[in-house]
Enzyme design. Structure first.
Site, PDB file in Angstrom:
ATOM      1  N   GLU A   1      -0.596  -9.298  -0.577  1.00 51.65           N
ATOM      2  CA  GLU A   1      -2.010  -9.611  -0.301  1.00 51.65           C
ATOM      3  C   GLU A   1      -2.831  -9.625  -1.584  1.00 51.65           C
ATOM      4  OE1 GLU A   1      -2.058  -6.469   2.691  1.00 51.65           O
ATOM      5  OE2 GLU A   1      -2.794  -7.942   4.118  1.00 51.65           O
TER       6      GLU A   1
ATOM      7  N   GLY B   1       0.598  -4.992   0.958  1.00 50.49           N
ATOM      8  CA  GLY B   1      -0.622  -5.078   0.158  1.00 50.49           C
ATOM      9  C   GLY B   1      -0.389  -5.710  -1.206  1.00 50.49           C
TER      10      GLY B   1
ATOM     11  N   GLU C   1       4.852  -5.091   7.017  1.00 52.78           N
ATOM     12  CA  GLU C   1       4.113  -4.008   7.678  1.00 52.78           C
ATOM     13  C   GLU C   1       4.562  -3.767   9.115  1.00 52.78           C
ATOM     14  OE1 GLU C   1       2.715  -6.396   5.812  1.00 52.78           O
ATOM     15  OE2 GLU C   1       1.000  -5.605   4.687  1.00 52.78           O
TER      16      GLU C   1
ATOM     17  N   ALA D   1       0.858  -1.185   0.000  1.00 52.79           N
ATOM     18  CA  ALA D   1       0.000   0.000   0.000  1.00 52.79           C
ATOM     19  C   ALA D   1       0.893   1.233   0.000  1.00 52.79           C
ATOM     20  CB  ALA D   1      -0.885  -0.021   1.237  1.00 52.79           C
TER      21      ALA D   1
END
Ligand code: HXC
Length: 262
Positions: free
Chosen positions: A116, A113, A136, A69
């Site tokens: 993911e 992300g 993260e 992200a």
């Protein structure tokens, strides 16, 4: 004019072809923001509704599938903003609505992300340059788009804990041994291999393919205990909001609440 955030093209000559979607923020290593995820979501739904498409391939570039992200976009968010905005994660899981197969073709970094998103694909074909991780924890957060749930299902608890708690990256060979990826290919063959797999699927019965996908996904659905545990944690987190204090105070004081979305 700015570059499109996702480059979408149709590949294949048959009646049903492949929708190839390339994440396209190369300067930021394809860091994922709300705008990109909206564009990707719309493209996925359009491909799913298109009778001329049998299969979808999501890829990045040689250096990165996606490095996570967009940290710059979320660095200053408050808890209430994180809850209210689509960034964390309302527009992230559109991919789960797609009934057609989605293949992740991963070269370079697939982190946070990005890992993911790859795990939300139905299967992952990796280049030998691929590096997977959930780093993260280094940012004092944790995977927020399903990583704590999908990674252990893919690679087992021990390796998932190792990756999530130490933030180390896993190379393509380790990812294949662990079962995260279905195959590893030379980097310069990645797209050819992914498109060839898609072509095979395009030639099969669409309904049978969609139902086979649904059945395999069913095997990954969590049980009651998982759902209750998840609900309890979200429940607790709402005590961080001013609205919870106001709502309960208003009840006890027998007045209408004045919610401020904080
Ligand atoms: C914003 C990013 C970024 C990210 C890289 N960049 N990753 N920008 N968000 N996630 C930017 C860098 O700031 C830099 O911009 C440019 O991309 C190139 O990156 P470098 O760091 O210079 O490259 P390199 O030294 O090769 O290192 C690559 C890297 C590193 C190891 C991948 O960039 C890195 O650690 N990135 C962060 C990975 C991460 O923590 N991901 C998880 C994010 S949280 P400039 O302008 O300097 O050139 C997350 C939560 C998911 O994903 C929750 C979902 C809702």
């Amino acid at each position: 004019m700015s570059e499109p955030l996702v480059l979408v093209e149709r590949r294949g000559e048959g009646v049903r072809g492949t929708a190839l979607m390339r994440l396209n923020r190369p300067k930021q290593l394809n860091a994922l923001n709300s705008e990109l995820m909206d564009v990707l979501g719309r493209a996925l739904l359009a491909a799913d509704a298109d009778d001329g498409i049998g299969c979808i391939v999501i890829t990045g570039n040689e250096r990165a599938f996606a490095a996570g992200a967009d940290i710059a976009a979320m660095a200053k968010k408050t808890y209430a903003e994180a809850l209210a905005e689509p960034f964390i994660t309302r527009n992230w899981e559109t991919i789960r609505q797609v009934r057609k197969p989605v293949i992740g073709a991963v070269a370079g970094f697939a982190l946070g992300g990005g890992c993911e998103l790859a795990m939300m694909c139905d299967f992952i074909i990796a280049a030998d340059t691929a590096k997977f991780g959930q780093p993260e924890i280094k940012l004092a957060i944790l995977p927020g788009a399903g990583g704590t749930q999908r990674l252990p299902r893919a690679v087992g608890k021990s390796k998932a804990m190792d990756l999530v708690l130490t933030a180390r990256m896993m190379d393509a060979a380790e990812a294949e041994r662990a079962g995260l990826v279905s195959r590893v290919v030379a980097a310069d063959k990645l797209l050819d291999e992914a498109l060839a797999a898609a072509e095979i699927i395009n030639g099969l019965s669409g309904p049978a393919v969609a139902l086979a996908k649904a059945c395999v996904n069913k095997s990954f659905e969590g049980g009651l205990a998982d759902g209750v545990d998840y609900e309890r944690r979200i429940f607790h987190s709402l005590f961080a909001t001013a609205d919870q204090k106001e709502g309960m105070a208003a009840f006890l004081e027998k007045r209408a609440p004045n919610f401020t979305a904080r």
